[in-house]
Design a protein around this motif. Structure first.
Motif, short mmCIF file in Angstrom:
data_model
loop_
_atom_site.label_atom_id
_atom_site.label_comp_id
_atom_site.label_asym_id
_atom_site.label_seq_id
_atom_site.Cartn_x
_atom_site.Cartn_y
_atom_site.Cartn_z
N GLU A 86 6.20 24.00 40.61
CA GLU A 86 6.31 22.97 39.58
C GLU A 86 7.66 23.07 38.86
O GLU A 86 8.34 22.06 38.64
CB GLU A 86 5.17 23.10 38.59
CG GLU A 86 5.11 21.97 37.58
CD GLU A 86 3.90 22.06 36.69
OE1 GLU A 86 3.50 20.98 36.20
OE2 GLU A 86 3.36 23.15 36.46
N GLU A 120 0.35 17.03 42.78
CA GLU A 120 1.00 15.95 43.52
C GLU A 120 2.27 16.51 44.15
O GLU A 120 3.09 17.14 43.47
CB GLU A 120 1.36 14.81 42.57
CG GLU A 120 2.06 13.67 43.22
CD GLU A 120 2.46 12.60 42.22
OE1 GLU A 120 3.11 11.64 42.65
OE2 GLU A 120 2.15 12.73 41.02
N ARG A 148 3.91 18.28 41.00
CA ARG A 148 3.61 17.91 39.62
C ARG A 148 2.11 18.10 39.43
O ARG A 148 1.31 17.80 40.32
CB ARG A 148 3.99 16.45 39.39
CG ARG A 148 3.66 15.96 38.02
CD ARG A 148 4.13 14.55 37.71
NE ARG A 148 4.22 13.69 38.86
CZ ARG A 148 5.23 12.86 39.11
NH1 ARG A 148 6.24 12.78 38.28
NH2 ARG A 148 5.24 12.09 40.17
N ARG A 149 1.76 18.65 38.25
CA ARG A 149 0.34 18.82 37.91
C ARG A 149 0.02 17.99 36.68
O ARG A 149 0.86 17.79 35.83
CB ARG A 149 0.03 20.29 37.60
CG ARG A 149 0.24 21.22 38.76
CD ARG A 149 -0.22 22.62 38.45
NE ARG A 149 0.60 23.21 37.40
CZ ARG A 149 0.28 24.31 36.73
NH1 ARG A 149 -0.84 24.92 36.97
NH2 ARG A 149 1.08 24.79 35.80
N GLN A 150 -1.21 17.51 36.62
CA GLN A 150 -1.66 16.75 35.46
C GLN A 150 -2.41 17.71 34.55
O GLN A 150 -3.40 18.33 34.96
CB GLN A 150 -2.58 15.62 35.91
CG GLN A 150 -2.95 14.67 34.82
CD GLN A 150 -3.74 13.50 35.37
OE1 GLN A 150 -4.23 13.54 36.50
NE2 GLN A 150 -3.87 12.48 34.58
N SER A 210 -5.14 18.69 40.57
CA SER A 210 -4.36 17.47 40.39
C SER A 210 -2.92 17.63 40.86
O SER A 210 -2.02 16.99 40.31
CB SER A 210 -4.38 17.05 38.92
OG SER A 210 -3.73 18.04 38.13
#
Length: 58
Positions: free
Chosen positions: A20, A36, A26-28, A34
């Motif tokens: 990241e 991406e 990308r994390r939510q 989550s």
């Protein structure tokens, strides 16, 4: 990831944090699982050993 790489849970977490930080994923916040992937598909290695067909969407 833990089983595949045969590492501890903290090691997997550090891998995720590093990916990241480097802008590869990308994390939510607050949403488990989550992740991406931000790397364009053409920049990823071909995983023929996993029998993944390039024409199929993952």
């Amino acid at each position: 990831m833990q089983r595949h790489f045969r590492v501890s849970s903290p090691s997997v977490h550090q891998m995720i944090v590093t990916l990241e930080r480097d802008g590869l994923i990308r994390r939510q916040a607050g949403a488990p699982r989550s992740i991406e992937i931000l790397v364009p598909p053409e920049d990823l290695p071909i995983l023929s050993w996993r029998r993944i067909e390039l024409s199929k969407s993952l």
